[in-house]
Design a protein around this motif. Structure first.
Motif, PDB file in Angstrom:
ATOM      1  N   VAL A 237     -62.560  10.978  44.747  1.00 11.72           N
ATOM      2  CA  VAL A 237     -62.664  10.962  46.205  1.00 11.72           C
ATOM      3  C   VAL A 237     -64.112  11.166  46.632  1.00 11.72           C
ATOM      4  CG1 VAL A 237     -62.104  12.274  48.285  1.00 11.72           C
ATOM      5  CG2 VAL A 237     -60.289  11.672  46.671  1.00 11.72           C
ATOM      6  N   ARG A 238     -64.742  12.150  46.025  1.00 10.79           N
ATOM      7  CA  ARG A 238     -66.128  12.490  46.396  1.00 10.79           C
ATOM      8  C   ARG A 238     -67.075  11.326  46.146  1.00 10.79           C
ATOM      9  NH1 ARG A 238     -68.489  18.293  44.318  1.00 10.79           N
ATOM     10  NH2 ARG A 238     -69.728  18.805  46.154  1.00 10.79           N
ATOM     11  N   GLN A 239     -66.849  10.632  45.012  1.00 13.08           N
ATOM     12  CA  GLN A 239     -67.738   9.530  44.636  1.00 13.08           C
ATOM     13  C   GLN A 239     -67.530   8.294  45.491  1.00 13.08           C
ATOM     14  OE1 GLN A 239     -69.803  11.636  42.704  1.00 13.08           O
ATOM     15  NE2 GLN A 239     -70.235   9.621  41.833  1.00 13.08           N
ATOM     16  N   ASN A 240     -66.414   8.211  46.176  1.00 11.35           N
ATOM     17  CA  ASN A 240     -66.092   6.992  46.925  1.00 11.35           C
ATOM     18  C   ASN A 240     -66.108   7.185  48.440  1.00 11.35           C
ATOM     19  OD1 ASN A 240     -65.076   4.617  45.025  1.00 11.35           O
ATOM     20  ND2 ASN A 240     -64.450   6.559  44.087  1.00 11.35           N
ATOM     21  N   LEU A 241     -66.613   8.312  48.904  1.00  9.30           N
ATOM     22  CA  LEU A 241     -66.689   8.527  50.348  1.00  9.30           C
ATOM     23  C   LEU A 241     -67.809   7.685  50.955  1.00  9.30           C
ATOM     24  CD1 LEU A 241     -66.242  12.402  50.544  1.00  9.30           C
ATOM     25  CD2 LEU A 241     -64.618  10.666  51.335  1.00  9.30           C
ATOM     26  N   PRO A 242     -67.613   7.177  52.144  1.00 10.71           N
ATOM     27  CA  PRO A 242     -68.707   6.454  52.813  1.00 10.71           C
ATOM     28  C   PRO A 242     -69.857   7.399  53.145  1.00 10.71           C
ATOM     29  CG  PRO A 242     -66.828   6.751  54.286  1.00 10.71           C
ATOM     30  CD  PRO A 242     -66.378   7.204  52.934  1.00 10.71           C
TER      31      PRO A 242
ATOM     32  N   SER B  89     -54.188  16.472  48.382  1.00  7.53           N
ATOM     33  CA  SER B  89     -53.463  15.308  48.907  1.00  7.53           C
ATOM     34  C   SER B  89     -53.968  14.919  50.293  1.00  7.53           C
ATOM     35  CB  SER B  89     -51.958  15.596  48.951  1.00  7.53           C
ATOM     36  OG  SER B  89     -51.638  16.570  49.932  1.00  7.53           O
ATOM     37  N   VAL B  90     -54.296  15.898  51.123  1.00  6.83           N
ATOM     38  CA  VAL B  90     -54.799  15.597  52.466  1.00  6.83           C
ATOM     39  C   VAL B  90     -56.205  15.009  52.387  1.00  6.83           C
ATOM     40  CG1 VAL B  90     -55.464  16.596  54.686  1.00  6.83           C
ATOM     41  CG2 VAL B  90     -53.333  17.317  53.580  1.00  6.83           C
ATOM     42  N   ILE B  91     -57.048  15.567  51.532  1.00 11.56           N
ATOM     43  CA  ILE B  91     -58.404  15.044  51.374  1.00 11.56           C
ATOM     44  C   ILE B  91     -58.362  13.597  50.872  1.00 11.56           C
ATOM     45  CG2 ILE B  91     -60.565  15.305  50.090  1.00 11.56           C
ATOM     46  CD1 ILE B  91     -60.051  18.342  50.104  1.00 11.56           C
ATOM     47  N   GLU B  92     -57.476  13.325  49.895  1.00  9.86           N
ATOM     48  CA  GLU B  92     -57.349  11.952  49.382  1.00  9.86           C
ATOM     49  C   GLU B  92     -56.845  11.003  50.451  1.00  9.86           C
ATOM     50  OE1 GLU B  92     -55.558   8.413  47.608  1.00  9.86           O
ATOM     51  OE2 GLU B  92     -54.545   9.944  48.812  1.00  9.86           O
ATOM     52  N   ALA B  93     -55.863  11.436  51.240  1.00 10.00           N
ATOM     53  CA  ALA B  93     -55.327  10.581  52.305  1.00 10.00           C
ATOM     54  C   ALA B  93     -56.390  10.289  53.355  1.00 10.00           C
ATOM     55  CB  ALA B  93     -54.107  11.252  52.935  1.00 10.00           C
TER      56      ALA B  93
ATOM     57  N   PRO C 114     -61.465  -0.625  40.703  1.00  7.91           N
ATOM     58  CA  PRO C 114     -61.757   0.719  40.209  1.00  7.91           C
ATOM     59  C   PRO C 114     -60.820   1.752  40.855  1.00  7.91           C
ATOM     60  CG  PRO C 114     -63.404   0.028  41.799  1.00  7.91           C
ATOM     61  CD  PRO C 114     -62.551  -1.170  41.537  1.00  7.91           C
ATOM     62  N   TRP C 115     -60.574   2.837  40.136  1.00  6.71           N
ATOM     63  CA  TRP C 115     -59.789   3.926  40.717  1.00  6.71           C
ATOM     64  C   TRP C 115     -60.539   4.501  41.905  1.00  6.71           C
ATOM     65  CZ3 TRP C 115     -58.746   6.898  35.491  1.00  6.71           C
ATOM     66  CH2 TRP C 115     -57.869   6.127  34.707  1.00  6.71           C
ATOM     67  N   ARG C 116     -59.828   4.682  42.988  1.00  3.37           N
ATOM     68  CA  ARG C 116     -60.449   5.149  44.217  1.00  3.37           C
ATOM     69  C   ARG C 116     -59.352   5.683  45.139  1.00  3.37           C
ATOM     70  NH1 ARG C 116     -59.476  -0.118  44.225  1.00  3.37           N
ATOM     71  NH2 ARG C 116     -58.756  -1.164  46.138  1.00  3.37           N
ATOM     72  N   PRO C 117     -59.708   6.386  46.208  1.00  2.00           N
ATOM     73  CA  PRO C 117     -58.704   6.859  47.155  1.00  2.00           C
ATOM     74  C   PRO C 117     -57.831   5.712  47.647  1.00  2.00           C
ATOM     75  CG  PRO C 117     -60.825   7.848  47.656  1.00  2.00           C
ATOM     76  CD  PRO C 117     -61.075   6.822  46.601  1.00  2.00           C
ATOM     77  N   GLY C 118     -56.519   5.903  47.594  1.00  3.75           N
ATOM     78  CA  GLY C 118     -55.593   4.865  48.011  1.00  3.75           C
ATOM     79  C   GLY C 118     -55.189   3.907  46.926  1.00  3.75           C
ATOM     80  N   ALA C 119     -55.820   3.986  45.754  1.00  4.57           N
ATOM     81  CA  ALA C 119     -55.492   3.067  44.650  1.00  4.57           C
ATOM     82  C   ALA C 119     -55.888   3.728  43.334  1.00  4.57           C
ATOM     83  CB  ALA C 119     -56.212   1.727  44.818  1.00  4.57           C
ATOM     84  N   GLY C 120     -55.059   4.655  42.885  1.00  5.80           N
ATOM     85  CA  GLY C 120     -55.398   5.393  41.681  1.00  5.80           C
ATOM     86  C   GLY C 120     -54.206   5.586  40.768  1.00  5.80           C
TER      87      GLY C 120
END
Length: 610
Positions: free
Chosen positions: A130-135, A24-28, A86-92
């Motif tokens: 999360v991993r796929q959508n990190l900057p 949850s912290v990593i996603e936030a 697409p599903w991504r951190p903050g919108a999944g």
């Protein structure tokens, strides 16, 4: 600092434990990083000794009969709902949406209960998303390792010790999200262990989840009598492992009642607890995933008013649970109970709710035989099933009991961080209220109770009776199970399984990391303090209020070390919550957001201009 490629060296966060709290912290963090411009790159190590992305309790190789006790539509690990992109951190997606949209997964409706391994796969998919959508300036590294120590670096930050290469990781910040502990045995457990270890064919299993216990035929041959201590959620896990896990089946007869068809490989189960009431069923869900309950009596304002009265009268704000909090809880439950009865067409007034009677239905009763007790037990369980099928919105009883879940955040306002007088916390809250609260508010799906009824009817499971006693017999070399209120109830067993969930206690935690941090003073035990300054040890990890920084043995606060979840139980209450709810800013989500924001401030995150 500059690296060899001419850029800034990354700031480093190590997350110890990747169950729901760690994820949850990593996603936030990832949701915030998507709209930010940090001054430095960031490297996150996600470390778990069982399965990175799922953790131990939700590991994906456990059997399918271990299920959750919250419906799939009310479970999410994303800090925002899908928005058409697409599903991504903050919108999944919530768990049920994810299952329906993921190839190879069994469809889940919003009111279905998922298996734990399904939730584990969901957690891993969140980690992957999360991993796929990190900057580009953020790196997430998975390490399947055991953390064995944590030491201060002379230049600041931490050295995280691992049991395998790379052995040491330098971290600027660390989050401890280690989950359920495995404790060293208490006096009773040690006595049972010593007894079993000195005898061939006798086994004592305790201190872990059923999924991690050796419950196969090698330890428990078919036909063996097995004693089970505890009738909570873990009991149902043990029950299924020893029946369905042995090839047995449940089927509905022509009348719609569930029956058990044995495989012949089952042991005989004799179980019990202080109440000897198996934890009742949750009401059939009739609430939307984003349902919220607005208390009428048990409000934050009422708790604050009680604190203010205490301050004026006694010079401190600590409350008595029995005097200041419990009456509000009972008022709230009675309000929902009677209101639901009226709204669903009920006439007249129902007799007032009696939580003590619901949790201890056999108080004062004696039984002439095990058969007499089982007749009474089945009567109680069948009535509970009837109430559960009325639902958690249209059934007065289960709607009222759901309030115990819905108002936990308000109760925390009174109990957390020493909000109660120490004696009140230990006796009125922990000893007197919490056992009944857990029994009545945290039950399994209806199907589980139906299955237990079928097993009792078949004779595969026997419930010993009220005030169950578990002991040893030197003469026979076996364990004994009996109830002083059921004549002829004593049974002998070659195997004793303790199906109680271990209580978090830093002093008994067998983790190398916990022991090392305690010994070095990196962490400390939270002590509840009363108006006279007297300290009461709790077994919980001492932390600050949000964002939950760890307090060292010398009283200093580590600005770069955080702790979240079950290790902080006793400092905070009910930290075992393992998900958020779609579309709602739940306390679970708030906790993750608070730590994410604190960590990212260290990286120098700046919001991008619109």
């Amino acid at each position: 600092m500059i690296n060899t490629r001419g850029g800034c060296l990354p700031r480093t966060l190590v997350v110890v434990g990747t169950g729901p709290r760690g994820i949850s912290v990593i996603e936030a963090m990832a949701a915030r990083l998507a709209g930010s411009d940090p001054e430095q790159p960031l490297r996150i190590y996600a470390v778990d000794d069982t399965e990175v992305g799922a953790g131990r309790v939700w590991r994906t190789d456990q059997d399918d009969w271990y299920t959750m006790n919250t419906v799939a539509g009310q479970i999410t690990m994303y800090s925002g709902v899908p928005d058409g992109g697409p599903w991504r951190p903050g919108a999944g997606p919530a768990l049920d949406e994810w299952a329906r949209g993921t190839e190879g997964e069994k469809d889940l409706g919003p009111d279905d209960y998922a298996s734990r391994r399904t939730y584990g796969r969901y957690l891993k998919s969140v980690f992957h998303t999360v991993r796929q959508n990190l900057p580009a300036h953020v790196e997430l590294i998975a390490l399947n390792r055991r953390v064995t120590g944590l030491e201060r670096r002379p230049v600041g930050g931490w050295l995280v010790e691992l049991d395998q290469a790379p052995f040491l990781v330098a971290a600027d910040q660390v989050l401890l999200a280690t989950g359920h502990p495995v404790n060293s045995p208490d006096a009773f457990e040690q006595r049972m262990r010593d007894f079993a270890e000195s005898r061939d064919g006798v086994h004592y299993l305790h201190g872990d989840s059923a999924a991690d216990m050796p419950l196969g035929t090698r330890t428990i041959p078919a036909g063996t009598t097995v004693a089970v201590k505890g009738l909570g959620l873990s009991f149902y896990d043990v029950m299924l492992a020893l029946t369905v896990g042995r090839g047995g089946e449940f089927k509905r007869n022509d009348e719609g009642r569930l029956e058990y068809l044995p495989s012949g490989q089952e042991p005989r189960i004799v179980a019990g607890s202080r109440s000897s009431l198996p934890i009742p069923a949750r009401g059939v869900n009739q609430k939307a995933p984003d349902h919220t309950y607005q208390p009428v009596f048990l409000t934050r304002q009422a708790i604050e008013a009680a604190k203010a009265r205490q301050k004026r009268a006694n010079g401190h704000e600590q409350l008595s649970f029995a005097r200041h909090v419990l009456p509000l809880i009972l008022q709230e439950l009675e309000h929902v109970y009677q209101k639901t009865h009226r709204e669903t067409g009920g006439t007249g007034q129902l007799p007032p709710l009696d939580l003590e009677k619901l949790a201890r239905p056999f108080t004062g009763e004696g039984f002439a035989s095990p058969a007499a007790f089982h007749a009474r037990l089945l009567e109680v369980m069948r009535e509970d099933l009837r109430q559960a099928y009325l639902g958690n919105a249209r059934g007065p009883l289960k709607a009222a009991l759901d309030v115990l879940r819905d108002t936990r955040a308000v109760v925390r306002e009174a109990t957390d961080f020493g909000g109660l007088l120490p004696a009140s916390h230990d006796t009125e809250f922990v000893r007197d209220f919490l056992p009944g609260n857990a029994l009545l508010s945290a039950g399994p799906p209806v199907e589980r109770v139906e299955q237990l009824v079928a097993l009792v009817e078949r004779g595969t499971v026997e419930i010993a009776g009220p005030e169950t006693r578990f002991d040893t017999c030197e003469e026979t070399g076996m364990f004994t199970v009996s109830s002083p209120r059921v004549a002829g109830s004593q049974r002998r067993a070659a195997v004793l399984i303790d199906a109680r969930i271990p209580t978090p206690d830093l002093r008994r935690d067998t983790s190398w990391l916990t022991r090392a941090m305690l010994a070095s003073g990196v962490i400390s035990e939270y002590r509840r303090t009363g108006p006279l300054g007297d300290g009461h040890p709790t077994g919980g990890l001492a932390i600050t209020r949000s964002p939950f920084r760890v307090v060292a043995a010398d009283g200093t606060v580590h600005e770069d070390l955080y702790a979240l979840g079950i290790p902080t139980e006793h400092t905070r209450w009910f930290t075992q919550v393992g998900s958020g709810k779609p579309g709602l800013n739940t306390l679970f989500r708030q906790d993750a957001a608070a730590i994410a924001e604190a960590v990212l401030q260290d990286v120098g995150v700046r919001e991008r201009a619109a």
